[in-house]
Design a protein around this motif. Structure first.
Motif, PDB file in Angstrom:
ATOM      1  N   GLN A 142       0.919  -1.301   0.121  1.00  0.00           N
ATOM      2  CA  GLN A 142       0.232  -0.065   0.180  1.00  0.00           C
ATOM      3  C   GLN A 142       0.785   1.287  -0.362  1.00  0.00           C
ATOM      4  N   GLY A 143       0.274   2.332  -0.550  1.00  0.00           N
ATOM      5  CA  GLY A 143       1.827   3.501  -0.731  1.00  0.00           C
ATOM      6  C   GLY A 143       1.193   4.040   0.688  1.00  0.00           C
ATOM      7  N   VAL A 144       2.776   4.517   0.385  1.00  0.00           N
ATOM      8  CA  VAL A 144       3.739   5.755   1.660  1.00  0.00           C
ATOM      9  C   VAL A 144       3.743   6.466   1.313  1.00  0.00           C
ATOM     10  N   LEU A 145       3.081   7.766   2.571  1.00  0.00           N
ATOM     11  CA  LEU A 145       2.875   9.023   1.627  1.00  0.00           C
ATOM     12  C   LEU A 145       2.588   9.461   0.087  1.00  0.00           C
ATOM     13  N   GLY A 146       1.605   8.733  -0.136  1.00  0.00           N
ATOM     14  CA  GLY A 146       1.468   8.658  -1.537  1.00  0.00           C
ATOM     15  C   GLY A 146       1.961   8.598  -2.929  1.00  0.00           C
ATOM     16  N   SER A 147       3.425   7.485  -2.432  1.00  0.00           N
ATOM     17  CA  SER A 147       3.689   6.474  -3.911  1.00  0.00           C
ATOM     18  C   SER A 147       4.117   5.514  -3.321  1.00  0.00           C
ATOM     19  N   ARG A 148       4.017   4.442  -4.151  1.00  0.00           N
ATOM     20  CA  ARG A 148       4.349   2.565  -3.349  1.00  0.00           C
ATOM     21  C   ARG A 148       5.775   2.790  -4.023  1.00  0.00           C
ATOM     22  N   GLU A 149       6.486   3.462  -4.901  1.00  0.00           N
ATOM     23  CA  GLU A 149       8.481   3.119  -4.703  1.00  0.00           C
ATOM     24  C   GLU A 149       9.070   4.074  -4.450  1.00  0.00           C
ATOM     25  N   TRP A 150       9.708   3.669  -3.049  1.00  0.00           N
ATOM     26  CA  TRP A 150      10.661   5.350  -2.888  1.00  0.00           C
ATOM     27  C   TRP A 150      12.065   5.185  -2.876  1.00  0.00           C
ATOM     28  N   ILE A 151      13.327   5.813  -3.194  1.00  0.00           N
ATOM     29  CA  ILE A 151      13.952   5.410  -2.989  1.00  0.00           C
ATOM     30  C   ILE A 151      14.555   5.516  -1.191  1.00  0.00           C
ATOM     31  N   ALA A 152      15.227   3.968  -1.629  1.00  0.00           N
ATOM     32  CA  ALA A 152      15.626   4.063  -0.090  1.00  0.00           C
ATOM     33  C   ALA A 152      17.547   4.172  -0.256  1.00  0.00           C
ATOM     34  N   ILE A 153      17.616   4.842   1.513  1.00  0.00           N
ATOM     35  CA  ILE A 153      18.823   4.489   2.063  1.00  0.00           C
ATOM     36  C   ILE A 153      18.671   4.175   3.299  1.00  0.00           C
ATOM     37  N   ALA A 154      20.301   3.531   3.611  1.00  0.00           N
ATOM     38  CA  ALA A 154      20.158   2.872   5.538  1.00  0.00           C
ATOM     39  C   ALA A 154      22.195   2.868   5.236  1.00  0.00           C
ATOM     40  N   ASP A 155      21.843   2.400   6.736  1.00  0.00           N
ATOM     41  CA  ASP A 155      23.437   2.682   7.163  1.00  0.00           C
ATOM     42  C   ASP A 155      23.824   1.761   6.953  1.00  0.00           C
ATOM     43  N   GLU A 156      23.111   0.488   6.487  1.00  0.00           N
ATOM     44  CA  GLU A 156      23.658  -1.183   6.460  1.00  0.00           C
ATOM     45  C   GLU A 156      23.115  -1.334   5.118  1.00  0.00           C
ATOM     46  N   THR A 157      23.846  -2.378   4.667  1.00  0.00           N
ATOM     47  CA  THR A 157      24.050  -3.537   3.124  1.00  0.00           C
ATOM     48  C   THR A 157      21.836  -4.076   3.373  1.00  0.00           C
ATOM     49  N   ILE A 158      21.259  -4.284   2.331  1.00  0.00           N
ATOM     50  CA  ILE A 158      20.635  -4.661   2.574  1.00  0.00           C
ATOM     51  C   ILE A 158      20.632  -5.061   1.133  1.00  0.00           C
ATOM     52  N   ALA A 213      12.593   6.772   9.570  1.00  0.00           N
ATOM     53  CA  ALA A 213      12.917   7.738   9.425  1.00  0.00           C
ATOM     54  C   ALA A 213      12.262   8.607   7.993  1.00  0.00           C
ATOM     55  N   VAL A 214      11.426   9.651   7.785  1.00  0.00           N
ATOM     56  CA  VAL A 214      11.064  10.588   6.889  1.00  0.00           C
ATOM     57  C   VAL A 214      12.264  11.378   5.854  1.00  0.00           C
ATOM     58  N   GLU A 215      13.248  11.313   5.685  1.00  0.00           N
ATOM     59  CA  GLU A 215      14.239  11.934   5.229  1.00  0.00           C
ATOM     60  C   GLU A 215      13.993  13.040   3.635  1.00  0.00           C
ATOM     61  N   GLY A 216      13.497  14.374   3.801  1.00  0.00           N
ATOM     62  CA  GLY A 216      12.928  14.374   2.589  1.00  0.00           C
ATOM     63  C   GLY A 216      12.309  13.904   2.049  1.00  0.00           C
ATOM     64  N   ASN A 217      12.824  13.549   0.571  1.00  0.00           N
ATOM     65  CA  ASN A 217      12.115  12.896  -1.233  1.00  0.00           C
ATOM     66  C   ASN A 217      12.516  11.279  -0.329  1.00  0.00           C
ATOM     67  N   ARG A 218      13.217  11.262   0.662  1.00  0.00           N
ATOM     68  CA  ARG A 218      13.707   9.773   0.666  1.00  0.00           C
ATOM     69  C   ARG A 218      13.547   9.056   1.939  1.00  0.00           C
ATOM     70  N   LEU A 219      13.382   7.498   1.994  1.00  0.00           N
ATOM     71  CA  LEU A 219      13.046   6.822   3.571  1.00  0.00           C
ATOM     72  C   LEU A 219      14.068   6.079   3.988  1.00  0.00           C
ATOM     73  N   ARG A 220      15.045   6.262   5.575  1.00  0.00           N
ATOM     74  CA  ARG A 220      15.579   5.980   5.492  1.00  0.00           C
ATOM     75  C   ARG A 220      14.935   3.880   6.417  1.00  0.00           C
ATOM     76  N   VAL A 221      15.833   2.960   5.998  1.00  0.00           N
ATOM     77  CA  VAL A 221      15.261   1.635   6.496  1.00  0.00           C
ATOM     78  C   VAL A 221      16.312   0.916   6.605  1.00  0.00           C
ATOM     79  N   SER A 222      15.852  -0.308   7.277  1.00  0.00           N
ATOM     80  CA  SER A 222      16.970  -0.735   8.012  1.00  0.00           C
ATOM     81  C   SER A 222      16.267  -1.837   8.197  1.00  0.00           C
ATOM     82  N   LYS A 223      17.049  -3.428   7.997  1.00  0.00           N
ATOM     83  CA  LYS A 223      16.594  -4.672   7.791  1.00  0.00           C
ATOM     84  C   LYS A 223      15.984  -5.069   9.223  1.00  0.00           C
TER      85      LYS A 223
END
Length: 156
Positions: A117-133, A143-153
């Motif tokens: 289901q869409g998140v903040l109006g979109s189903r696909e987002w640029i992801a950034i992370a502090d680890e390799t996924i 976290a939501v950082e501008g137009n990117r989502l910070r994700v974790s495993k």
């Protein structure tokens, strides 16, 4: 001998008119800075009504002190109630939502994440992370950082 309209007006009216003009300008700008100068001018209009023999030098000095004093008091006690820098962004409702990584994300390379289901109006987002996924793994929004989502495993 011809006199200008300003020389014919009493200081009471000059300060009153100036105060009203400044308050009208404040209503157009909405900054709250001009307001204090307008209130000071109206206050000085009242003061010249109570003391009509007050000299112009004293009037200007009192106006300067009063207007800057009111501005300083307002700046000291005014505190912003909310941070307007993230208007239209999530305030944490999306934190924890889980999606699937479709393009591998590392510390040095952005990836992509999709959601059922869409998140903040979109189903696909640029992801950034502090680890390799790796692509195909699930990840949660941190976290939501501008137009990117910070994700974790996700722990599975």
């Amino acid at each position: 001998m011809q006199f200008g309209i300003i020389t014919m007006l009493e200081p009471l009216w000059i300060w009153g008119i100036l105060g009203l003009i400044l308050i009208a300008l404040e209503m157009l700008s909405g900054t709250f800075y001009i307001l204090w100068f307008g209130i000071a001018a109206l206050g000085l209009s009242l003061l010249t009504y109570l003391s009509p023999t007050l000299g112009i030098a004293w009037q200007l000095l009192i106006y300067a002190v009063l207007s800057l004093g009111l501005l300083a008091i307002w700046k000291r006690f005014y505190q912003r109630k909310s941070d307007d820098s993230s208007i239209g962004q999530s305030r944490g409702e999306e934190i924890g939502r889980v999606g699937t990584i479709v393009e591998t994300v590392t510390q040095r390379q952005n990836g992509r994440i999709t959601f059922a289901q869409g998140v903040l109006g979109s189903r696909e987002w640029i992801a950034i992370a502090d680890e390799t996924i790796e692509a195909g793994n699930d990840a949660a929004i941190v976290a939501v950082e501008g137009n990117r989502l910070r994700v974790s495993k996700t722990s599975s």
